[in-house]
Design a protein around this motif. Sequence first.
Motif, PDB file in Angstrom:
ATOM      1  N   THR A  38      31.204 -30.338  23.904  1.00  0.00           N
ATOM      2  CA  THR A  38      30.791 -29.005  23.484  1.00  0.00           C
ATOM      3  C   THR A  38      31.830 -28.477  22.509  1.00  0.00           C
ATOM      4  N   TYR A  39      31.368 -27.853  21.448  1.00  0.00           N
ATOM      5  CA  TYR A  39      32.279 -27.253  20.475  1.00  0.00           C
ATOM      6  C   TYR A  39      32.368 -25.754  20.724  1.00  0.00           C
ATOM      7  N   TYR A  41      33.483 -22.959  18.602  1.00  0.00           N
ATOM      8  CA  TYR A  41      33.838 -22.687  17.217  1.00  0.00           C
ATOM      9  C   TYR A  41      34.833 -21.536  17.098  1.00  0.00           C
ATOM     10  N   ALA A  42      34.733 -20.533  17.950  1.00  0.00           N
ATOM     11  CA  ALA A  42      35.628 -19.372  17.878  1.00  0.00           C
ATOM     12  C   ALA A  42      37.080 -19.766  18.126  1.00  0.00           C
ATOM     13  N   ASP A  43      37.295 -20.799  18.949  1.00  0.00           N
ATOM     14  CA  ASP A  43      38.654 -21.245  19.283  1.00  0.00           C
ATOM     15  C   ASP A  43      39.046 -22.525  18.566  1.00  0.00           C
ATOM     16  N   SER A  44      38.176 -23.058  17.704  1.00  0.00           N
ATOM     17  CA  SER A  44      38.416 -24.341  17.026  1.00  0.00           C
ATOM     18  C   SER A  44      38.783 -25.414  18.050  1.00  0.00           C
ATOM     19  N   THR A  45      37.943 -25.525  19.075  1.00  0.00           N
ATOM     20  CA  THR A  45      38.213 -26.443  20.173  1.00  0.00           C
ATOM     21  C   THR A  45      36.982 -27.295  20.458  1.00  0.00           C
ATOM     22  N   ALA A  46      37.219 -28.571  20.716  1.00  0.00           N
ATOM     23  CA  ALA A  46      36.170 -29.477  21.184  1.00  0.00           C
ATOM     24  C   ALA A  46      36.474 -29.767  22.650  1.00  0.00           C
ATOM     25  N   HIS A  58      22.794 -27.669  22.432  1.00  0.00           N
ATOM     26  CA  HIS A  58      24.022 -27.448  21.671  1.00  0.00           C
ATOM     27  C   HIS A  58      25.181 -28.328  22.149  1.00  0.00           C
ATOM     28  N   TRP A  76      41.773 -28.546  14.742  1.00  0.00           N
ATOM     29  CA  TRP A  76      41.043 -28.330  15.984  1.00  0.00           C
ATOM     30  C   TRP A  76      41.788 -28.996  17.128  1.00  0.00           C
TER      31      TRP A  76
END
Length: 144
Positions: A38-39, A41-46, A58, A76
């Motif tokens: 899961t991505y 996006y707000a935290d630039s984290t996968a 998603h 990221w």
Amino acid sequence: MGESRRGPLKSAVPSNVVSPVRRCSRTACGRPAVATLTYVYADSTAVLGPLATYAEPHCYDLCAEHSERLTAPRGWEVVRLSDGSAPGRPSGDDLEALANAVREAARPQERAAEPGGKPGTGRNGDPMEVGRRGHLRVLRSPDN
């Protein structure tokens, strides 16, 4: 119309939709999925964790090989969540808890003297037992 003399016609294209096993989302990979990506996006984290209970539009299901080789875009962070099924190495907290439990069990407890014990024998008359601390026994060396 779907019948012939040989029996029902089979589809020429295999369907992954009705497969009871979820497959890896990577193109041209048909291996069973073991993890869900899961991505955030707000935290630039996968976030890569155990296989989700339900397939979400998603999220991406990955096989073992693709989940191990996963990299994220520059800048990221990849967060890998363990599923807990695999035995992990004991942490410092686990070892400290074990040491504290052993110390607690070894702490002398006040007991009334047990009658019938001979000098040099343990509480059960075992000549090898020298003493007890909690549930632990101190044994005499076989060389003595």
